[in-house]
Design an enzyme around this catalytic site. Structure first.
Site, PDB file in Angstrom:
ATOM      1  N   SER A 151      13.102  -1.492   0.057  1.00 50.65           N
ATOM      2  CA  SER A 151      12.742  -0.285   0.649  1.00 50.65           C
ATOM      3  C   SER A 151      12.185   1.336  -0.167  1.00 50.65           C
ATOM      4  CB  SER A 151      12.942  -0.006   2.198  1.00 50.65           C
ATOM      5  OG  SER A 151      11.741   0.890   2.714  1.00 50.65           O
ATOM      6  N   ASP A 304       6.489   4.297   0.066  1.00 47.74           N
ATOM      7  CA  ASP A 304       7.704   3.610  -0.707  1.00 47.74           C
ATOM      8  C   ASP A 304       7.094   2.955  -1.580  1.00 47.74           C
ATOM      9  OD1 ASP A 304       7.580   2.517   1.103  1.00 47.74           O
ATOM     10  OD2 ASP A 304       9.152   2.686   1.839  1.00 47.74           O
ATOM     11  N   ASP A 306       7.569  -0.096  -1.512  1.00 48.85           N
ATOM     12  CA  ASP A 306       6.900  -1.613  -1.254  1.00 48.85           C
ATOM     13  C   ASP A 306       6.146  -1.549  -0.052  1.00 48.85           C
ATOM     14  OD1 ASP A 306       9.184  -1.077   0.850  1.00 48.85           O
ATOM     15  OD2 ASP A 306       9.686  -2.679   1.702  1.00 48.85           O
ATOM     16  N   ASP A 308       5.558  -0.137   3.020  1.00 47.03           N
ATOM     17  CA  ASP A 308       6.070  -0.435   4.248  1.00 47.03           C
ATOM     18  C   ASP A 308       6.044   1.233   4.779  1.00 47.03           C
ATOM     19  OD1 ASP A 308       8.515   0.474   3.913  1.00 47.03           O
ATOM     20  OD2 ASP A 308       8.670  -1.601   4.988  1.00 47.03           O
TER      21      ASP A 308
END
Length: 578
Positions: A151, A304, A306, A308
């Site tokens: 993340s 960010d 990834d 999400d």
């Protein structure tokens, strides 16, 4: 100097003598030769565990590090769980990875192990956002999925998010069953690393199209977008996967004037322009805000690594760019969506919204006013996903979110989704602009209608084994000796989510809390302030969340009331740390 205990030393010896590659052994031996006891202890004193975000840690050699062997062991455990749970069935999984260093390599290891265990793998041919992995699990009717990401953590980290058949991260009892299977593996020799090529199928653009078309179909205000199609949007993927889909999603929604921050557009696991690739951090949005000032933009979006989570910035009434926090963005988004559904006569009484126990209570106030059912869950989006799956077909999930910049609109996926969120935040901005209002003024109008809610988060980092012990001791202290008052108001209620009970501190009356056990404490004061203490499940941190509120009679009073609430939060936090 710290000495290495017997258990840790035994694990080190196991790695030095076991069936590990020579490079890994050389890395460990080098630490032994340097007498690097602290690093050796941190690397080997335990095995990495699944927290609220799955498996996450610093990359390197060791049982408490992310490497080929910890990834392989986790995958073998997950494969064993799947083969036990679905005997005789054709099992498939989906795998994706983000832009982090080694994410593609770890994704390949994960595919190797699944395929060697007779499991069919749908493997994204290149980096993709986490929410698309969740979508793929559901689309291909997979029994599980894995996303290789850490993340928004610093570049030294990587991780592994495991998903169930509903496209959500594992929850009880399956999370524990997976962990049990991982823990049963006593030797790396039990891990099947030899890929079976016929069990690995590449996927990519066809899934992108299905996912993006699904997002576009959710749009509520296409007419407003048509009129405001040239809304000036600045987008930064912060060197992550957002670049693959966010610009396409905005284009499909009808936006024609999107500027991508060039210096941060290329996926790069070293995140060269930021200290932390985290849209919660002001520094991560500096380049995007500079570009917004340069072109006089309407909105800044940043995702960010990834994709999400999404952070946003807007212009205030003094023409200054300001960052909105996760609670403000989530409240605005849910207020917009619920109001737009109401305007179009789409509210039937079966719709609902979900947020978490550490997210602003403003969302509940909005839902109560609009007669939309509201659910509260533990921290972690997997709990929001669990409710969506449970209520699928009975009720309609409109939107949900949490204070840490994660939101979801619609039921396409079971995790927070910065792709759909970026599209809807842009639509919301166009909707308000079409009515002659800025997003900032929409925020102030919301506060006048429902009250001004202000939140703050204090994180204390406590690294390594000693840090984990310190965090545990702090929670025990708060559990056994809760504060008497916070910010000048008496603490009236203690909620202990680990013990599953709520205590009225005045009467001593105890009632049951209907949540899974979780190490979270909440103190609620007589004037409605809420403080939550929670050790992070994915980082060496203990987090303190504070929420206060007051009526706002007029927009012109915002600065004054906001300042007073800020002072109140400082007083609460000072009392907590006294």
């Amino acid at each position: 100097m710290q000495s290495i205990d017997q258990s840790t030393q035994a694990t080190i010896n196991q790695w030095l003598g076991g069936n590990y590659d020579e490079k890994t052994k050389a890395e460990i031996q080098s630490l032994v030769d340097q007498n690097a006891t602290t690093e050796l202890t941190d690397s080997f004193y335990k095995s990495l565990e699944f927290g609220t975000g799955g498996l996450r840690g610093i990359m390197g050699a060791g049982s408490n590090r992310i490497n080929k062997y910890t990834i392989g062991t986790a995958t073998q455990g997950l494969a064993n769980y799947l083969n036990n749970k679905y005997p005789g069935e054709k099992i498939s999984v989906a795998i994706a990875h983000d832009s982090r260093n080694n994410s593609d390599y770890f994704a390949g290891i994960t595919a190797d192990v699944f395929s060697a265990n007779g499991i069919h793998v749908y493997f994204f041919e290149a980096l993709r956002p986490t929410p698309e992995l969740s979508f793929a699990v559901r689309h291909f009717n997979c029994k599980s999925g894995v996303m290789l990401t850490a993340s928004h953590n610093p570049k030294e980290y990587n991780g592994y998010k495991a998903y169930g058949a509903d496209g959500g991260q594992f929850t009880a009892p399956d999370d524990k069953l997976v962990i049990d299977e991982v823990n049963k593996i006593q030797s790396i020799d039990e891990v099947k690393f030899d890929r079976v090529d016929t069990n690995v199928e590449l996927i990519g653009e066809a899934v992108d199209k299905l996912y993006l078309d699904g997002i576009t179909a959710l749009s509520i205000s296409p007419d407003a977008i048509k009129r405001q199609h040239d809304l000036k949007i600045v987008f930064s993927p912060i060197h992550g996967t957002g670049i693959t889909l966010v610009p396409k999603a905005l284009e499909q929604f009808g936006f024609t004037n999107v500027t991508v921050v060039e210096e941060q557009s290329k996926p790069d696991g070293n995140f060269p322009t930021v200290v932390y690739p985290n849209p919660e951090e002001k520094d991560a949005l500096t380049l995007a805000m500079n570009k917004a000032k340069e072109i006089d933009a309407d909105l800044v979006l940043a995702t960010d690594p990834d994709a999400d989570r999404v952070g946003i910035a807007v212009k205030d009434n003094n023409d200054e760019w300001v960052l909105l926090n996760g609670n403000q963005t989530g409240s605005l988004l849910i207020n917009y969506i619920v109001s737009a559904w109401e305007e179009k006569g789409k509210l039937t009484g079966k719709e609902y919204v979900v947020s978490t126990i550490v997210t602003t209570s403003l969302i509940k106030a909005i839902c109560d006013a609009k007669n939309v059912e509201y659910f509260n869950t533990l921290t972690g989006f997997k709990w929001i996903g669990q409710i969506i799956t449970k209520l699928q077909g009975e009720k309609t999930f409109i939107a949900g979110g949490e204070e840490s910049y994660g939101y979801l609109v619609g039921e396409l996926v079971r995790d927070k989704d910065a792709v759909v969120s970026a599209a809807f935040i842009s639509e919301m901005t166009a909707y308000y602009k079409d009515k002659g209002a800025s997003l900032y003024n929409a925020l102030l109008d919301m506060y006048v209608e429902y009250g001004l809610y202000k939140e703050d988060l204090v994180s204390l980092t406590k690294k390594g084994k000693t840090g984990a012990e310190e965090i545990k001791a702090m929670m025990e202290k708060f559990r056994n000796n809760p504060p008497v008052s916070l910010g000048g108001s008496k603490v009236s209620v203690l909620k202990d989510y680990e013990l599953g009970q709520e205590t009225d501190l005045a009467t001593g009356k105890v009632t049951k809390l209907d949540y899974p056990a979780s190490d979270v404490l909440q103190f609620i004061t007589e004037d409605g302030s809420i403080v939550s203490a929670r050790p992070s499940g994915t980082e060496p941190k203990i987090k303190f969340y504070c929420s206060v509120n007051a009526p706002l009679a007029d927009k012109k009073d915002f600065e004054k009331v906001n300042g007073e609430l800020g002072d109140k939060i400082k007083a609460v936090m000072a009392d907590l740390q006294a």
